[in-house]
Design a protein around this motif. Structure first.
Motif, PDB file in Angstrom:
ATOM      1  N   GLY A  46      12.468  26.427  81.239  1.00  0.00           N
ATOM      2  CA  GLY A  46      13.684  25.941  81.877  1.00  0.00           C
ATOM      3  C   GLY A  46      13.940  24.484  81.562  1.00  0.00           C
ATOM      4  N   PHE A  47      15.195  24.169  81.344  1.00  0.00           N
ATOM      5  CA  PHE A  47      15.568  22.785  81.066  1.00  0.00           C
ATOM      6  C   PHE A  47      16.905  22.417  81.698  1.00  0.00           C
ATOM      7  CE2 PHE A  47      17.146  25.475  77.686  1.00  0.00           C
ATOM      8  CZ  PHE A  47      18.469  25.079  77.547  1.00  0.00           C
ATOM      9  N   SER A  48      17.489  23.301  82.534  1.00  0.00           N
ATOM     10  CA  SER A  48      18.797  23.008  83.121  1.00  0.00           C
ATOM     11  C   SER A  48      18.966  23.782  84.418  1.00  0.00           C
ATOM     12  CB  SER A  48      19.918  23.367  82.152  1.00  0.00           C
ATOM     13  OG  SER A  48      19.866  24.740  81.815  1.00  0.00           O
ATOM     14  N   MET A  49      19.897  23.289  85.251  1.00  0.00           N
ATOM     15  CA  MET A  49      20.289  23.980  86.471  1.00  0.00           C
ATOM     16  C   MET A  49      21.733  24.429  86.347  1.00  0.00           C
ATOM     17  SD  MET A  49      21.156  21.143  89.397  1.00  0.00           S
ATOM     18  CE  MET A  49      21.905  22.465  90.358  1.00  0.00           C
ATOM     19  N   TYR A  50      22.140  25.361  87.215  1.00  0.00           N
ATOM     20  CA  TYR A  50      23.474  25.939  87.127  1.00  0.00           C
ATOM     21  C   TYR A  50      24.122  25.953  88.510  1.00  0.00           C
ATOM     22  CZ  TYR A  50      21.870  27.693  82.594  1.00  0.00           C
ATOM     23  OH  TYR A  50      21.372  27.785  81.317  1.00  0.00           O
ATOM     24  N   VAL A  51      25.439  25.794  88.515  1.00  0.00           N
ATOM     25  CA  VAL A  51      26.251  25.908  89.720  1.00  0.00           C
ATOM     26  C   VAL A  51      27.324  26.945  89.436  1.00  0.00           C
ATOM     27  CG1 VAL A  51      27.685  24.719  91.407  1.00  0.00           C
ATOM     28  CG2 VAL A  51      25.841  23.486  90.264  1.00  0.00           C
ATOM     29  N   VAL A  52      27.501  27.895  90.356  1.00  0.00           N
ATOM     30  CA  VAL A  52      28.470  28.968  90.156  1.00  0.00           C
ATOM     31  C   VAL A  52      29.869  28.422  90.432  1.00  0.00           C
ATOM     32  CG1 VAL A  52      29.179  31.282  90.826  1.00  0.00           C
ATOM     33  CG2 VAL A  52      26.748  30.667  90.841  1.00  0.00           C
ATOM     34  N   LEU A  53      30.711  28.401  89.399  1.00  0.00           N
ATOM     35  CA  LEU A  53      32.088  27.943  89.531  1.00  0.00           C
ATOM     36  C   LEU A  53      33.035  29.096  89.803  1.00  0.00           C
ATOM     37  CD1 LEU A  53      33.988  25.501  89.377  1.00  0.00           C
ATOM     38  CD2 LEU A  53      34.211  25.917  86.920  1.00  0.00           C
ATOM     39  N   ALA A  54      32.748  30.268  89.245  1.00  0.00           N
ATOM     40  CA  ALA A  54      33.572  31.454  89.462  1.00  0.00           C
ATOM     41  C   ALA A  54      32.718  32.680  89.178  1.00  0.00           C
ATOM     42  CB  ALA A  54      34.808  31.443  88.562  1.00  0.00           C
ATOM     43  N   GLY A  55      33.064  33.803  89.818  1.00  0.00           N
ATOM     44  CA  GLY A  55      32.313  35.033  89.619  1.00  0.00           C
ATOM     45  C   GLY A  55      31.065  35.097  90.477  1.00  0.00           C
ATOM     46  N   ARG A  56      30.171  36.006  90.109  1.00  0.00           N
ATOM     47  CA  ARG A  56      28.933  36.188  90.857  1.00  0.00           C
ATOM     48  C   ARG A  56      27.788  36.460  89.880  1.00  0.00           C
ATOM     49  NH1 ARG A  56      29.451  36.405  96.155  1.00  0.00           N
ATOM     50  NH2 ARG A  56      27.319  37.181  96.373  1.00  0.00           N
ATOM     51  N   VAL A  57      26.596  36.006  90.279  1.00  0.00           N
ATOM     52  CA  VAL A  57      25.383  36.267  89.506  1.00  0.00           C
ATOM     53  C   VAL A  57      24.321  36.815  90.443  1.00  0.00           C
ATOM     54  CG1 VAL A  57      25.869  34.479  87.797  1.00  0.00           C
ATOM     55  CG2 VAL A  57      24.535  33.908  89.830  1.00  0.00           C
ATOM     56  N   GLN A  58      23.320  37.438  89.844  1.00  0.00           N
ATOM     57  CA  GLN A  58      22.244  38.052  90.621  1.00  0.00           C
ATOM     58  C   GLN A  58      20.906  37.518  90.134  1.00  0.00           C
ATOM     59  OE1 GLN A  58      20.736  42.396  90.345  1.00  0.00           O
ATOM     60  NE2 GLN A  58      22.181  42.432  92.071  1.00  0.00           N
ATOM     61  N   LEU A  73      16.501  39.397  94.382  1.00  0.00           N
ATOM     62  CA  LEU A  73      16.171  38.310  95.286  1.00  0.00           C
ATOM     63  C   LEU A  73      17.397  37.763  96.002  1.00  0.00           C
ATOM     64  CD1 LEU A  73      13.625  36.363  93.044  1.00  0.00           C
ATOM     65  CD2 LEU A  73      13.147  38.085  94.781  1.00  0.00           C
ATOM     66  N   LYS A  74      18.508  37.599  95.280  1.00  0.00           N
ATOM     67  CA  LYS A  74      19.701  37.035  95.910  1.00  0.00           C
ATOM     68  C   LYS A  74      20.906  37.243  95.010  1.00  0.00           C
ATOM     69  CE  LYS A  74      21.376  32.868  98.251  1.00  0.00           C
ATOM     70  NZ  LYS A  74      21.130  31.442  98.549  1.00  0.00           N
ATOM     71  N   ASP A  75      22.058  37.457  95.639  1.00  0.00           N
ATOM     72  CA  ASP A  75      23.344  37.485  94.949  1.00  0.00           C
ATOM     73  C   ASP A  75      24.074  36.187  95.265  1.00  0.00           C
ATOM     74  OD1 ASP A  75      23.171  40.028  93.711  1.00  0.00           O
ATOM     75  OD2 ASP A  75      23.584  40.989  95.636  1.00  0.00           O
ATOM     76  N   MET A  76      24.512  35.483  94.244  1.00  0.00           N
ATOM     77  CA  MET A  76      25.108  34.165  94.413  1.00  0.00           C
ATOM     78  C   MET A  76      26.569  34.189  93.993  1.00  0.00           C
ATOM     79  SD  MET A  76      22.145  31.526  93.162  1.00  0.00           S
ATOM     80  CE  MET A  76      20.593  31.435  94.061  1.00  0.00           C
ATOM     81  N   GLY A  77      27.366  33.407  94.743  1.00  0.00           N
ATOM     82  CA  GLY A  77      28.784  33.289  94.460  1.00  0.00           C
ATOM     83  C   GLY A  77      29.195  31.838  94.299  1.00  0.00           C
ATOM     84  N   PHE A  78      30.470  31.585  94.541  1.00  0.00           N
ATOM     85  CA  PHE A  78      31.046  30.263  94.302  1.00  0.00           C
ATOM     86  C   PHE A  78      30.322  29.181  95.102  1.00  0.00           C
ATOM     87  CE2 PHE A  78      34.031  27.002  95.822  1.00  0.00           C
ATOM     88  CZ  PHE A  78      34.371  26.423  94.602  1.00  0.00           C
ATOM     89  N   GLY A  79      29.994  28.080  94.419  1.00  0.00           N
ATOM     90  CA  GLY A  79      29.383  26.933  95.067  1.00  0.00           C
ATOM     91  C   GLY A  79      27.877  26.990  95.195  1.00  0.00           C
ATOM     92  N   GLU A  80      27.264  28.131  94.952  1.00  0.00           N
ATOM     93  CA  GLU A  80      25.814  28.234  95.047  1.00  0.00           C
ATOM     94  C   GLU A  80      25.176  27.801  93.731  1.00  0.00           C
ATOM     95  OE1 GLU A  80      24.447  31.524  98.005  1.00  0.00           O
ATOM     96  OE2 GLU A  80      25.975  32.424  96.718  1.00  0.00           O
ATOM     97  N   TYR A  81      23.910  27.441  93.775  1.00  0.00           N
ATOM     98  CA  TYR A  81      23.236  26.860  92.615  1.00  0.00           C
ATOM     99  C   TYR A  81      21.840  27.450  92.486  1.00  0.00           C
ATOM    100  CZ  TYR A  81      21.042  24.051  96.260  1.00  0.00           C
ATOM    101  OH  TYR A  81      20.357  23.657  97.380  1.00  0.00           O
ATOM    102  N   PHE A  82      21.271  27.320  91.297  1.00  0.00           N
ATOM    103  CA  PHE A  82      19.921  27.809  91.045  1.00  0.00           C
ATOM    104  C   PHE A  82      19.356  27.079  89.831  1.00  0.00           C
ATOM    105  CE2 PHE A  82      23.049  30.488  88.959  1.00  0.00           C
ATOM    106  CZ  PHE A  82      22.589  30.604  87.663  1.00  0.00           C
ATOM    107  N   GLY A  83      18.014  27.070  89.743  1.00  0.00           N
ATOM    108  CA  GLY A  83      17.330  26.456  88.616  1.00  0.00           C
ATOM    109  C   GLY A  83      17.182  24.954  88.705  1.00  0.00           C
TER     110      GLY A  83
END
Length: 312
Positions: A46-58, A73-83
């Protein structure tokens, strides 16, 4: 929403100034992922983090075999972050992330963050302060006794009104209250019948009694809801205590496994050293035995040689 406003919602960056957040937001890159595309896989560096701007990730743990399903583990939507931890270490990713629908993510790399922190000391101090606060909170969490009687502690802080509401809610859900209303209704009807009293206080259809029941129901409703809300808070406190206990046990088990690993490594090293010493001693003990026949046979050889020379 502006990218800087999204950064302000992340605890790691909420202590930064507006200028620092604007600078970091300008360094973020938009990444577009189609549905079903993997953002990163478990085990990758890993070398970066992400913020959800649109859509959804799992976020999920991949299955070990095709027959077993993945662990979500989690479903993420707008405004949520990971990594976000990958901004500070070079450890492999602990889970996989996949876009469940077409998604747009904001990526902040470790190099961009490091470059900004070298230019802004205030931003570096703010991030370090946040990490120090998290570390202090974790140390306090692990240092205190996790197991405690939450119910007793919670009930000890109740007011008399809250205790009354709990008693009313407990009484309403019992057979004693049902039988009490049943006998009260029969007794009211009997004592207000024309055959018992010439002029009954509340004759049929018992309007005063109906009014009493209506007031009783009107008071019972809020009291029961209040008791249910406190029960919800009590359950939440119990869940938090269970989480602390599990976290402390997990950390204790990890420390124990680490100590056992060190002990095993040291034991293997010492056993290897003792084995080499035993092998060396065995070799030293075998060398004199091999040289003994040569030393005992040497005088006979010298005597034979001297005898042959004298005969000549």
């Amino acid at each position: 929403m502006r990218h800087a406003d999204l950064l302000a919602q992340i605890p790691l960056f909420e202590g930064l100034s507006d200028e620092d957040r604007e600078e970091l937001a300008g360094r973020m890159t938009e990444r577009h992922y189609e549905q079903g595309k993997t953002v990163f896989a478990k085990g990758e560096r890993g070398f970066s983090m992400y913020v959800v701007l649109a859509g959804r990730v799992q976020v999920f743990l991949p299955s070990e075999s095709p027959e077993t399903p993945r662990v979500v583990l989690k479903d993420m939507g707008f405004g949520e972050y990971f990594g976000e931890l990958s901004l500070f270490d070079d450890k492999p990713r602990s889970a996989s992330v996949e876009a469940t629908v077409d998604a747009t993510l904001l990526e902040l790399t470790r190099d961009d963050l490091s470059d900004h922190l070298t230019k802004s000391k205030n931003a570096a101090i703010a991030i370090l302060s946040d990490m120090a606060a998290r570390l202090r909170e974790t140390n306090e969490l692990l240092g205190q006794r996790a197991a405690k009687d939450v119910v007793k502690e919670f009930e000890g802080n109740l007011t008399w009104g809250q205790r009354l509401a709990d008693k009313v809610a407990e009484l309403n859900g019992s057979w004693a209250f049902i039988l009490f209303l049943l006998f009260l209704s029969l007794g009211w009807a009997f004592f207000n019948s024309p055959s018992f009293a010439g002029k009954p206080f509340d004759e049929y259809p018992f309007q005063f009694y109906n009014l009493f029941l209506a007031i009783l129901v009107a008071l019972q409703g809020p009291l029961i809801v209040m008791s249910q809300n406190r029960q919800t808070l009590k359950d939440r406190k119990q869940a938090e205590t269970d989480f602390r206990v599990n976290l402390k046990n997990e950390v204790g088990i990890e420390n124990l496994m680490r100590d056992l690993s060190v002990f095993r490594s040291e034991t293997l090293k010492r056993l290897d050293y003792l084995e080499r010493l035993a092998r060396t001693d065995r070799m030293r003990a075998e060398l004199p035995n091999k040289n003994a026949p040569q030393q005992t046979g040497a005088p006979w050889a010298d005597a034979n040689e001297s005898r042959s020379r004298s005969a000549k």
